[in-house]
Design a protein around this motif. Structure first.
Motif, mmCIF file in Angstrom:
data_model
loop_
_atom_site.group_PDB
_atom_site.id
_atom_site.type_symbol
_atom_site.label_atom_id
_atom_site.label_comp_id
_atom_site.label_asym_id
_atom_site.label_seq_id
_atom_site.Cartn_x
_atom_site.Cartn_y
_atom_site.Cartn_z
ATOM 1 N N LEU A 96 81.773 -51.964 33.284
ATOM 2 C CA LEU A 96 80.564 -51.817 32.585
ATOM 3 C C LEU A 96 81.163 -50.295 32.000
ATOM 4 N N TYR A 97 81.074 -50.340 31.424
ATOM 5 C CA TYR A 97 81.708 -48.733 30.197
ATOM 6 C C TYR A 97 80.698 -47.224 30.458
ATOM 7 N N GLU A 112 85.404 -48.110 29.791
ATOM 8 C CA GLU A 112 85.567 -48.519 30.039
ATOM 9 C C GLU A 112 85.565 -48.744 32.178
ATOM 10 N N VAL A 113 85.207 -48.999 33.180
ATOM 11 C CA VAL A 113 85.793 -48.908 33.998
ATOM 12 C C VAL A 113 85.868 -50.713 34.723
ATOM 13 N N THR A 114 86.746 -50.648 35.698
ATOM 14 C CA THR A 114 86.662 -52.197 36.435
ATOM 15 C C THR A 114 85.262 -52.469 37.858
ATOM 16 N N ILE A 115 84.810 -52.976 37.780
ATOM 17 C CA ILE A 115 83.683 -52.967 38.713
ATOM 18 C C ILE A 115 84.579 -54.004 39.770
ATOM 19 N N VAL A 116 84.807 -53.164 40.906
ATOM 20 C CA VAL A 116 85.335 -53.461 42.549
ATOM 21 C C VAL A 116 84.276 -54.365 43.068
ATOM 22 N N GLY A 159 63.150 -45.599 40.139
ATOM 23 C CA GLY A 159 63.993 -46.255 39.476
ATOM 24 C C GLY A 159 65.351 -44.140 39.446
ATOM 25 N N LYS A 160 65.687 -43.722 41.285
ATOM 26 C CA LYS A 160 66.030 -42.612 40.290
ATOM 27 C C LYS A 160 67.406 -43.780 40.544
ATOM 28 N N PHE A 161 68.271 -42.464 39.483
ATOM 29 C CA PHE A 161 69.982 -43.960 39.903
ATOM 30 C C PHE A 161 71.350 -42.149 40.250
ATOM 31 N N THR A 162 71.909 -42.562 39.874
ATOM 32 C CA THR A 162 72.969 -41.861 38.697
ATOM 33 C C THR A 162 73.998 -42.771 38.299
ATOM 34 N N THR A 163 74.975 -41.512 37.483
ATOM 35 C CA THR A 163 75.755 -42.529 36.287
ATOM 36 C C THR A 163 76.850 -41.855 36.703
ATOM 37 N N PHE A 164 78.176 -42.532 35.761
ATOM 38 C CA PHE A 164 79.554 -41.909 36.139
ATOM 39 C C PHE A 164 79.304 -40.994 35.415
ATOM 40 N N TYR A 165 79.091 -40.210 35.456
ATOM 41 C CA TYR A 165 79.317 -39.115 35.364
ATOM 42 C C TYR A 165 78.414 -37.640 36.172
ATOM 43 N N TYR A 217 74.723 -46.275 27.157
ATOM 44 C CA TYR A 217 74.715 -47.267 28.199
ATOM 45 C C TYR A 217 74.660 -46.117 30.167
ATOM 46 N N THR A 218 74.335 -45.488 29.636
ATOM 47 C CA THR A 218 72.987 -45.344 30.491
ATOM 48 C C THR A 218 71.599 -46.182 31.426
ATOM 49 N N LEU A 219 71.488 -47.054 29.685
ATOM 50 C CA LEU A 219 70.755 -47.859 30.570
ATOM 51 C C LEU A 219 71.554 -49.923 30.874
ATOM 52 N N GLU A 220 72.763 -49.767 30.510
ATOM 53 C CA GLU A 220 73.377 -51.151 31.052
ATOM 54 C C GLU A 220 73.954 -50.079 32.060
#
Length: 150
Positions: free
Chosen positions: A22-23, A31-35, A91-97, A136-139
């Protein structure tokens, strides 16, 4: 025993190619790898990732244009939250940041984006520009709540 080693070797070679990423940013190779994925599409959706050396090499190669140990080390130090979560019902979510976001559904006709996503920490709606991180947030939201984005 020979058969076991052959199968084990095949699995080891297949794993990186089968790995999903995922970006976390808008630049090539971010990108980071999904575990692990759990609860996808529910009120407790989660995607756990890791930032691997291979991810860092991809960034250095694809964005920086040169793979060096210094570039890899800098990229590996990128401060990221390696787990993103969502409540797909609200619809609440968090991002990698670590940002808290709110997916608000389809944008009104004539909007610059297909969907409305608000950064609730900054109290702004992402405008679709690269600077806003919309793509990338939408992804990331799609990875958590695929049925909400059609």
């Amino acid at each position: 025993m020979r058969y076991f080693l052959l199968v084990l070797s095949a699995l080891a070679l297949a794993s990186p190619a089968d790995a999903k990423t995922l970006y976390y940013g808008g630049r090539a190779g971010m990108e980071v790898t999904i575990v692990k994925k759990s609860g996808i599409g529910t009120s407790h959706a989660s995607v756990l990732t890791k930032h691997t050396r291979q991810n860092a090499i991809g960034f250095c190669r694809d964005y920086v244009g040169k793979v060096t140990e210094d570039c890899i080390a800098r990229e590996m130090r990128t401060p990221l939250h390696l787990e993103i979560t969502a409540d797909c019902k609200t619809g609440k979510f968090t991002t990698f940041y670590g940002a808290n976001m709110l997916f608000q559904g389809r944008s009104p006709a004539g909007s610059a984006t297909d969907y409305m996503i608000a950064d609730t920490d900054e109290n702004v709606v992402l405008d679709g520009s690269g600077a806003s991180g919309y793509d990338y947030t939408l992804e990331q939201f799609k990875a958590l709540c695929p049925n909400r984005v059609k």
